[in-house]
Write a protein that holds these residues in place. Structure first.
Motif, PDB file in Angstrom:
ATOM      1  N   GLU A   2       0.602 -25.480  23.015  1.00 24.66           N
ATOM      2  CA  GLU A   2      -0.599 -25.541  22.202  1.00 24.66           C
ATOM      3  C   GLU A   2      -1.303 -24.192  22.239  1.00 24.66           C
ATOM      4  OE1 GLU A   2      -1.905 -28.079  20.271  1.00 24.66           O
ATOM      5  OE2 GLU A   2       0.025 -28.999  20.643  1.00 24.66           O
ATOM      6  N   GLN A   3      -1.365 -23.524  21.109  1.00 28.72           N
ATOM      7  CA  GLN A   3      -2.038 -22.228  21.009  1.00 28.72           C
ATOM      8  C   GLN A   3      -2.593 -22.152  19.611  1.00 28.72           C
ATOM      9  OE1 GLN A   3      -2.177 -19.597  23.379  1.00 28.72           O
ATOM     10  NE2 GLN A   3      -3.532 -18.612  21.946  1.00 28.72           N
ATOM     11  N   SER A   4      -3.892 -22.162  19.487  1.00 26.97           N
ATOM     12  CA  SER A   4      -4.479 -22.118  18.154  1.00 26.97           C
ATOM     13  C   SER A   4      -4.430 -20.699  17.616  1.00 26.97           C
ATOM     14  CB  SER A   4      -5.921 -22.623  18.190  1.00 26.97           C
ATOM     15  OG  SER A   4      -6.744 -21.689  18.841  1.00 26.97           O
ATOM     16  N   GLU A   5      -4.441 -20.598  16.289  1.00 22.89           N
ATOM     17  CA  GLU A   5      -4.398 -19.289  15.653  1.00 22.89           C
ATOM     18  C   GLU A   5      -5.622 -18.462  16.016  1.00 22.89           C
ATOM     19  OE1 GLU A   5      -3.589 -20.289  11.465  1.00 22.89           O
ATOM     20  OE2 GLU A   5      -1.994 -18.823  11.649  1.00 22.89           O
ATOM     21  N   ALA A   8      -5.098 -16.736  19.409  1.00 26.10           N
ATOM     22  CA  ALA A   8      -3.888 -15.932  19.566  1.00 26.10           C
ATOM     23  C   ALA A   8      -4.182 -14.481  19.199  1.00 26.10           C
ATOM     24  CB  ALA A   8      -2.782 -16.472  18.664  1.00 26.10           C
ATOM     25  N   PHE A  20       2.945 -16.076  21.821  1.00 28.46           N
ATOM     26  CA  PHE A  20       4.001 -16.949  21.326  1.00 28.46           C
ATOM     27  C   PHE A  20       5.361 -16.514  21.878  1.00 28.46           C
ATOM     28  CE2 PHE A  20       1.329 -17.588  17.212  1.00 28.46           C
ATOM     29  CZ  PHE A  20       0.460 -18.418  17.895  1.00 28.46           C
ATOM     30  N   ASN A  43       5.096 -15.514  12.657  1.00 34.36           N
ATOM     31  CA  ASN A  43       4.186 -15.628  13.812  1.00 34.36           C
ATOM     32  C   ASN A  43       3.171 -16.767  13.651  1.00 34.36           C
ATOM     33  OD1 ASN A  43       4.799 -13.430  15.768  1.00 34.36           O
ATOM     34  ND2 ASN A  43       4.462 -12.153  13.963  1.00 34.36           N
ATOM     35  N   SER A  45       3.317 -19.929  14.891  1.00 33.11           N
ATOM     36  CA  SER A  45       3.092 -20.547  16.201  1.00 33.11           C
ATOM     37  C   SER A  45       4.386 -20.503  16.988  1.00 33.11           C
ATOM     38  CB  SER A  45       2.633 -22.000  16.057  1.00 33.11           C
ATOM     39  OG  SER A  45       3.697 -22.800  15.571  1.00 33.11           O
ATOM     40  N   GLU A  47       5.557 -23.058  18.472  1.00 35.67           N
ATOM     41  CA  GLU A  47       6.238 -24.309  18.136  1.00 35.67           C
ATOM     42  C   GLU A  47       7.098 -24.142  16.880  1.00 35.67           C
ATOM     43  OE1 GLU A  47       5.237 -28.987  17.191  1.00 35.67           O
ATOM     44  OE2 GLU A  47       3.609 -27.627  17.717  1.00 35.67           O
ATOM     45  N   GLU A  48       6.542 -23.518  15.856  1.00 39.92           N
ATOM     46  CA  GLU A  48       7.285 -23.296  14.607  1.00 39.92           C
ATOM     47  C   GLU A  48       8.512 -22.419  14.864  1.00 39.92           C
ATOM     48  OE1 GLU A  48       7.561 -23.749  10.316  1.00 39.92           O
ATOM     49  OE2 GLU A  48       6.071 -24.605  11.651  1.00 39.92           O
TER      50      GLU A  48
END
Length: 184
Positions: A2-5, A8, A20, A43, A45, A47-48
């Motif tokens: 979990e890392q919000s834009e 980051a 990431f 870039n 996320s 997860e993506e």
């Protein structure tokens, strides 16, 4: 992961987001593969990028590295648009189609491959509105992404006029739809 834009660190074009990247490395994704996955997913996320990497790994045997993709724009020649109007409408079609490509994972991957291979774009002549609609239906039946521009009617053509059809996909599939058309 979990890392919000918002939290980051920023990364420029061609650079990977370091947060990431570290998260991908913690998943034992090789360094170069982690970089490529982040670049190919812009870039967005970790997860993506991880989903992209593992999808590629699963489908390695079905590699389509030798496939070429292209984006085609079919201009409605019945409308007699000026050069600037055609250019603007092709621009609308390109942006609209690219936005549509973000809706499905398989289409996003196609867009990445197309972009990496030089982002081939072709502008062709369509006969009229009925012709554009017929080509769109054929493209959709082949599961190719499409976008049909409808003009706002502020300048040269009537509001609602279908000006340009954009189609994207593997080159041979797109040629099944537009291969007989003449270049603009």
């Amino acid at each position: 992961m979990e890392q919000s834009e918002e939290s980051a660190p920023e990364s420029g074009p061609g650079e990977v987001n370091p947060v990431f990247f570290q998260q991908l490395r913690e998943l034992d994704i090789p360094e170069e593969a982690a970089k490529q996955a982040l670049l190919r997913t812009r870039n967005v996320s970790a997860e993506e990028a991880a989903m992209y990497y593992f999808h590629r790994l699963e489908n390695e045997e079905e590699s389509d590295e030798d496939l070429w993709f292209k984006m085609v724009f079919v201009v409605n020649m019945e409308l007699s648009m000026g050069v600037g109007k055609v250019a603007a409408q092709v621009g609308h079609a390109a942006v609209g189609l690219y936005q549509a490509l973000q809706e499905k994972n398989s289409w996003r991957e196609m867009a990445w491959k197309w972009d990496q291979a030089g982002a081939k774009k072709i502008v062709l002549q369509g006969t009229n509105t009925a012709h554009l609609l017929e080509l769109q239906a054929l493209a959709m039946s082949l599961n190719l992404p499409t976008y049909l521009v409808q003009d706002a009617g502020c300048t040269e053509v009537e509001a609602g006029s279908h000006t340009v059809l954009a189609v994207m996909g593997e080159e041979e599939m797109v040629n099944n739809v537009t291969g007989s058309l003449k270049l603009l």
